[in-house]
Design a protein around this motif. Structure first.
Motif, PDB file in Angstrom:
ATOM      1  N   UNK A 151       0.813  -1.220   0.000  1.00 17.44           N
ATOM      2  CA  UNK A 151       0.000   0.000   0.000  1.00 17.44           C
ATOM      3  C   UNK A 151       0.845   1.267   0.000  1.00 17.44           C
ATOM      4  N   UNK A 152       2.167   1.105   0.048  1.00 19.82           N
ATOM      5  CA  UNK A 152       3.058   2.272   0.028  1.00 19.82           C
ATOM      6  C   UNK A 152       3.083   2.878  -1.376  1.00 19.82           C
ATOM      7  N   UNK A 153       3.252   4.185  -1.454  1.00 20.33           N
ATOM      8  CA  UNK A 153       3.151   4.881  -2.740  1.00 20.33           C
ATOM      9  C   UNK A 153       4.475   5.497  -3.202  1.00 20.33           C
ATOM     10  N   UNK A 154       5.584   5.188  -2.495  1.00 20.26           N
ATOM     11  CA  UNK A 154       6.893   5.682  -2.917  1.00 20.26           C
ATOM     12  C   UNK A 154       7.848   4.503  -3.068  1.00 20.26           C
ATOM     13  N   UNK A 155       8.902   4.698  -3.840  1.00 15.57           N
ATOM     14  CA  UNK A 155       9.900   3.641  -4.043  1.00 15.57           C
ATOM     15  C   UNK A 155      10.512   3.226  -2.715  1.00 15.57           C
TER      16      UNK A 155
END
Length: 411
Positions: A151-155
């Motif tokens: 669910x994380x939205x960054x690399x």
């Protein structure tokens, strides 16, 4: 209509796939194939108009090739090297440990890493990083820590929290290494990955309809094909609005420019990238010839090759990576999977290939001088029917190309 076209038409009629776009060409485009099949959506109240060459798709890991090219441009310019530790650019990877296993109580056993992570290891999936869900140890580690990084939205948020699953350079595992390579390009160039690609890759090749953030291109979003999923009971596809990996848990777009999976494009635009590879030796538009040779050169050691080919014995993995015969020897270059031997009636030794999660697949055969692209929007990845149709298309194209050259040579 040829055999493979009839088979794909019937697959659309029987709702085994919603539709697809097929493209192929040689160097000077004296041989060219382009055809669409099926429709944009199988949703009853959706846009069921015929799929078009400019229909927009999430191309997922087809992004990887473009990021690898961009990284190699920076190597050419002396701003990066393939073999130096990457920590000067991505210090967040410096302290990652290697997950050796678990003790009797299920506690992770993590040890200090011995080998550095390099750009070469990131580009060849040899760094020890892995996507969540692909390696049993990483799955157990996430369960132990009660984490859901999907669910994380960054690399960094999604991919830097898990330990490595092997010592860098000692094995192979499909990984977010090229997502990190995209971050490397951004930090070195001081541009977003999309800005860099527009200036240094898309622009020179005449590509206009590509983006990492679909909300910034409402004209493209209006042409987006719906995603379909395979119903395992009926074998037919049906509409799905399940969250895709380019969205967060609230179905918002991912924040970062994910160099391993983030681009939306039409098939007619992406094929410009493949054709650019094919003719680059003549014009060096995107890379110098020597650098392009390096992009296609296998870079795995014996242990990496063994790990890769063992991974490809899994049906889903093999289907997702071209659906070739399992006994065909494959290795990995800086730009994608590479075939080690000529295949009967098909791709030649040295052909590079890869694809994207919703069952897209491309090949670039520099020996024969031929590129192919099968573009669809079906999940899950490694769909057996999509892989079957991809192979029939590719074999049919090689047969047509042979006939167009008046050659009876074994391909």
């Amino acid at each position: 209509m040829s055999d493979f076209e009839q088979i794909i038409e019937k697959a659309c009629e029987d709702q085994e796939i919603p539709g697809c776009v097929l493209l192929a060409s040689n160097h000077d485009e004296s041989f060219k194939y382009a055809k669409t099949f099926g429709k944009r959506s199988v949703r009853p109240d959706g846009d069921q108009s015929p799929i078009q060459f400019n229909t927009v798709m999430w191309i997922a890991s087809c992004t990887k090739l473009m990021t690898s090219i961009c990284a190699m441009q920076l190597v050419e310019r002396g701003l990066l090297t393939l073999d130096a530790p990457i920590y000067g650019v991505i210090p967040e990877l410096k302290d990652q440990k290697v997950l050796e296993g678990f003790d009797d109580d299920g506690k992770p056993i993590e040890v200090e890493r011995k080998n550095p992570i390099t750009l070469k290891l990131l580009l060849t999936h040899s760094s020890g990083l892995t996507y969540e869900g692909l390696h049993p140890n990483s799955n157990e580690w996430l369960k132990f820590h009660n984490l859901d990084v999907s669910t994380e939205t960054t690399v960094l948020g999604r991919f830097s929290r898990m330990p490595l699953v092997f010592e860098p350079g000692t094995s192979w595992m499909y990984s977010p290494g090229i997502d990190f390579a995209g971050l490397v390009v951004e930090r070195v160039s001081k541009m977003s990955l999309e800005e860099y690609m527009k200036k240094n890759l898309w622009g020179p090749l005449g590509v206009k309809d590509m983006t990492f953030h679909l909300e910034s291109r409402p004209d493209m979003k209006a042409r987006l094909a719906d995603m379909s999923k395979r119903n395992t009971d009926t074998g037919k596809v049906e509409f799905t609005d399940e969250r895709q990996t380019y969205q967060d848990a609230n179905k918002k777009e991912v924040e970062d420019y994910m160099g391993g999976q983030g681009v939306f494009s039409s098939a007619e635009e992406y094929v410009k990238i493949l054709h650019g590879l094919l003719i680059n030796d003549e014009n060096e538009t995107i890379l110098k010839k020597a650098t392009m040779d390096t992009l296609f050169t296998p870079h795995l050691n014996k242990e990496g090759d063994e790990s890769l080919n063992a991974f490809l014995q899994n049906d889903m993995a093999n289907n997702a990576m071209g659906g070739l015969p399992k006994d065909s020897e494959r290795t990995y270059a800086l730009g994608g999977l590479v075939i080690r031997d000529d295949l009967p009636k098909g791709v030649r030794k040295g052909t590079m290939m890869w694809g994207g999660l919703p069952n897209l697949s491309w090949t670039c055969d520099r020996t024969t001088g031929l590129i192919t692209l099968y573009a669809g929007q079906v999940v899950p990845p490694g769909d057996a029917k999509s892989a079957e149709l991809t192979q029939k298309f590719q074999l049919g194209i090689y047969e047509r190309y042979n006939q167009s050259r008046g050659s009876n040579a074994r391909m």
